[in-house]
Design a protein around this motif. Structure first.
Motif, PDB file in Angstrom:
ATOM      1  N   LYS A 199       0.753  -1.277   0.035  1.00  0.00           N
ATOM      2  CA  LYS A 199       0.088   0.118  -0.088  1.00  0.00           C
ATOM      3  C   LYS A 199       0.778   1.153   0.057  1.00  0.00           C
ATOM      4  O   LYS A 199       0.307   2.375  -0.221  1.00  0.00           O
ATOM      5  CB  LYS A 199      -1.033   0.122   1.222  1.00  0.00           C
ATOM      6  CG  LYS A 199      -1.800  -1.165   1.220  1.00  0.00           C
ATOM      7  CD  LYS A 199      -3.214  -0.750   2.012  1.00  0.00           C
ATOM      8  CE  LYS A 199      -4.008  -1.836   2.240  1.00  0.00           C
ATOM      9  NZ  LYS A 199      -3.794  -2.678   3.295  1.00  0.00           N
ATOM     10  N   LYS A 200       2.143   0.987   0.266  1.00  0.00           N
ATOM     11  CA  LYS A 200       2.917   2.301   0.136  1.00  0.00           C
ATOM     12  C   LYS A 200       3.195   2.789  -1.181  1.00  0.00           C
ATOM     13  O   LYS A 200       3.171   2.207  -2.095  1.00  0.00           O
ATOM     14  CB  LYS A 200       4.707   1.979   0.955  1.00  0.00           C
ATOM     15  CG  LYS A 200       4.054   1.583   2.257  1.00  0.00           C
ATOM     16  CD  LYS A 200       5.644   1.343   2.923  1.00  0.00           C
ATOM     17  CE  LYS A 200       5.763   1.042   4.375  1.00  0.00           C
ATOM     18  NZ  LYS A 200       7.030   0.831   4.977  1.00  0.00           N
ATOM     19  N   PRO A 201       3.247   4.263  -1.155  1.00  0.00           N
ATOM     20  CA  PRO A 201       3.464   4.697  -2.365  1.00  0.00           C
ATOM     21  C   PRO A 201       4.556   4.659  -3.364  1.00  0.00           C
ATOM     22  O   PRO A 201       5.595   4.752  -2.736  1.00  0.00           O
ATOM     23  CB  PRO A 201       3.061   6.313  -2.214  1.00  0.00           C
ATOM     24  CG  PRO A 201       3.525   6.556  -1.029  1.00  0.00           C
ATOM     25  CD  PRO A 201       3.058   5.191  -0.284  1.00  0.00           C
ATOM     26  N   ILE A 202       4.568   4.485  -4.675  1.00  0.00           N
ATOM     27  CA  ILE A 202       5.904   4.500  -5.615  1.00  0.00           C
ATOM     28  C   ILE A 202       5.561   5.327  -6.442  1.00  0.00           C
ATOM     29  O   ILE A 202       4.585   5.301  -7.603  1.00  0.00           O
ATOM     30  CB  ILE A 202       6.096   3.042  -6.012  1.00  0.00           C
ATOM     31  CG1 ILE A 202       6.511   2.013  -4.815  1.00  0.00           C
ATOM     32  CG2 ILE A 202       7.252   3.269  -7.170  1.00  0.00           C
ATOM     33  CD1 ILE A 202       6.772   0.644  -5.549  1.00  0.00           C
ATOM     34  N   ASP A 203       6.233   6.470  -6.703  1.00  0.00           N
ATOM     35  CA  ASP A 203       6.005   7.583  -7.727  1.00  0.00           C
ATOM     36  C   ASP A 203       6.923   7.092  -8.928  1.00  0.00           C
ATOM     37  O   ASP A 203       8.199   6.761  -8.583  1.00  0.00           O
ATOM     38  CB  ASP A 203       6.566   8.765  -7.022  1.00  0.00           C
ATOM     39  CG  ASP A 203       6.204   9.979  -7.994  1.00  0.00           C
ATOM     40  OD1 ASP A 203       5.296   9.708  -8.844  1.00  0.00           O
ATOM     41  OD2 ASP A 203       6.699  11.078  -7.519  1.00  0.00           O
ATOM     42  N   GLU A 204       6.360   7.217 -10.037  1.00  0.00           N
ATOM     43  CA  GLU A 204       7.148   6.804 -11.342  1.00  0.00           C
ATOM     44  C   GLU A 204       7.403   8.074 -12.261  1.00  0.00           C
ATOM     45  O   GLU A 204       6.709   9.007 -12.285  1.00  0.00           O
ATOM     46  CB  GLU A 204       6.216   5.876 -12.056  1.00  0.00           C
ATOM     47  CG  GLU A 204       6.447   4.495 -11.574  1.00  0.00           C
ATOM     48  CD  GLU A 204       5.673   3.489 -12.648  1.00  0.00           C
ATOM     49  OE1 GLU A 204       5.508   2.474 -12.225  1.00  0.00           O
ATOM     50  OE2 GLU A 204       5.601   3.843 -13.702  1.00  0.00           O
ATOM     51  N   LYS A 205       8.861   8.207 -12.527  1.00  0.00           N
ATOM     52  CA  LYS A 205       9.277   9.255 -13.558  1.00  0.00           C
ATOM     53  C   LYS A 205       9.871   8.458 -14.414  1.00  0.00           C
ATOM     54  O   LYS A 205      10.182   7.521 -14.409  1.00  0.00           O
ATOM     55  CB  LYS A 205      10.089  10.177 -12.674  1.00  0.00           C
ATOM     56  CG  LYS A 205       9.628  10.785 -11.447  1.00  0.00           C
ATOM     57  CD  LYS A 205      10.539  11.686 -10.620  1.00  0.00           C
ATOM     58  CE  LYS A 205       9.962  12.236  -9.346  1.00  0.00           C
ATOM     59  NZ  LYS A 205       8.876  13.212  -9.467  1.00  0.00           N
ATOM     60  N   THR A 206      10.372   9.546 -15.489  1.00  0.00           N
ATOM     61  CA  THR A 206      11.284   8.889 -16.648  1.00  0.00           C
ATOM     62  C   THR A 206      12.326   9.927 -16.720  1.00  0.00           C
ATOM     63  O   THR A 206      12.433  11.059 -15.984  1.00  0.00           O
ATOM     64  CB  THR A 206      10.743   9.169 -18.131  1.00  0.00           C
ATOM     65  OG1 THR A 206      10.174  10.468 -18.089  1.00  0.00           O
ATOM     66  CG2 THR A 206       9.412   8.148 -18.174  1.00  0.00           C
ATOM     67  N   PRO A 207      13.348   9.682 -17.186  1.00  0.00           N
ATOM     68  CA  PRO A 207      14.567  10.475 -17.270  1.00  0.00           C
ATOM     69  C   PRO A 207      14.468  11.560 -17.986  1.00  0.00           C
ATOM     70  O   PRO A 207      14.916  12.919 -17.638  1.00  0.00           O
ATOM     71  CB  PRO A 207      15.710   9.685 -17.986  1.00  0.00           C
ATOM     72  CG  PRO A 207      15.291   8.477 -17.732  1.00  0.00           C
ATOM     73  CD  PRO A 207      13.885   8.246 -17.713  1.00  0.00           C
TER      74      PRO A 207
END
Ligand code: AMP
Length: 249
Positions: A196-204
């Motif tokens: 349930k913990k958040p994982i933020d996704e980004k790109t280079p």
């Protein structure tokens, strides 16, 4: 105080590495992948700082393909508060990782960044040092003890022939050595909680970082096979062989 830790997804240290037949790299098909062992130590150190009331938040970041999310989940199951995945299917060299970490650090503003001293797949031992240089921060590499006191960090470093203790001005980058701590295992309830913990996704691209490679791998080879030894019957025979066959005396 916020701690940012880096976790890399690498071939598990128990796996016997196979080199691809065309010698372009290591065969990753159906191979068990795990968190780089030095990064487990980095996560553990962040968690201990939080548990000691020194840090308030531990953020784990990873650079890699979607599957690197599993590595972040492991960090979250150990106890990290949230994760950041910088998603790319390209191979990212240490300089690229350091630039991505710098960009994340500028957004997250951690007081301390902990990375492994080396990733066991490329054995580069470069990312932490490059990151500290790019940020203009102090660095304590090969740490076997870290003590934070207000605006400074005392880091004991494993150097050839002994231990060196240095004092760093914070913010700082610390790279972990094996003796810094013994990382915990994630318990089943914590593995469930981590979902349930958040994982933020980004790109280079989101971070405005060019990760194009600077290096070209020319070839990867297995180490030479060790030849079988021979048993000698007497000291005289051993001395004779060392003299006449091995030519070492
Ligand atoms: P290296 O310089 O490649 O030996 O890696 C040193 C440390 O930098 C590793 O132990 C990780 O903490 C961090 N690192 C390197 N590559 C990555 C990656 N792709 N994702 C997250 N952390 C990384």
């Amino acid at each position: 105080m916020k701690v940012l830790v880096a976790v890399k997804r690498v071939v598990d240290y128990n796996v016997k590495i196979r080199v691809k037949a065309d010698k372009t790299g290591v065969d990753l098909a159906n191979v068990k992948m795990s968190m780089n062992p030095f990064d487990e130590i980095a996560v553990e150190e962040g968690l201990r700082l939080r548990e000691a009331g020194v840090a308030t938040e531990v953020v784990a970041m990873s650079v890699g393909p979607q599957a690197a999310q599993e590595t972040l989940r492991t960090a979250l199951a150990m106890g990290a508060d949230r994760g950041i995945l910088v998603k790319t299917d390209e191979t990212v060299e240490p300089l690229g990782v350091a630039k991505l970490m710098k960009a994340v650090a500028e957004e997250e503003k951690p007081d301390l960044i902990i990375v492994g001293k080396q990733a066991i797949d490329d054995d580069s031992n470069q990312t932490g040092q490059m990151l500290a240089a790019l940020l203009g921060w102090s660095q304590g590499t090969f740490a076997s003890e870290v003590n934070l006191d207000g605006g400074t960090a005392k880091v004991t470093r494993e150097v050839d022939g002994g231990l060196q203790t240095i004092e760093l001005k914070m913010p700082a980058v610390v790279t972990t050595d094996l003796r810094l701590n013994e990382p915990r295992y994630a318990s089943l309830p914590n593995i469930m909680k981590a979902k349930k913990k958040p994982i933020d996704e980004k790109t280079p691209e989101d971070l405005g970082v060019d990760i194009s490679p600077r290096l070209k791998t020319l070839k990867v080879e297995e180490p030479a096979k060790r030849e079988a030894g021979v048993r000698v019957e007497s000291v005289a025979e051993l001395v004779d062989k060392l003299k006449n066959e091995a030519g070492v005396i």
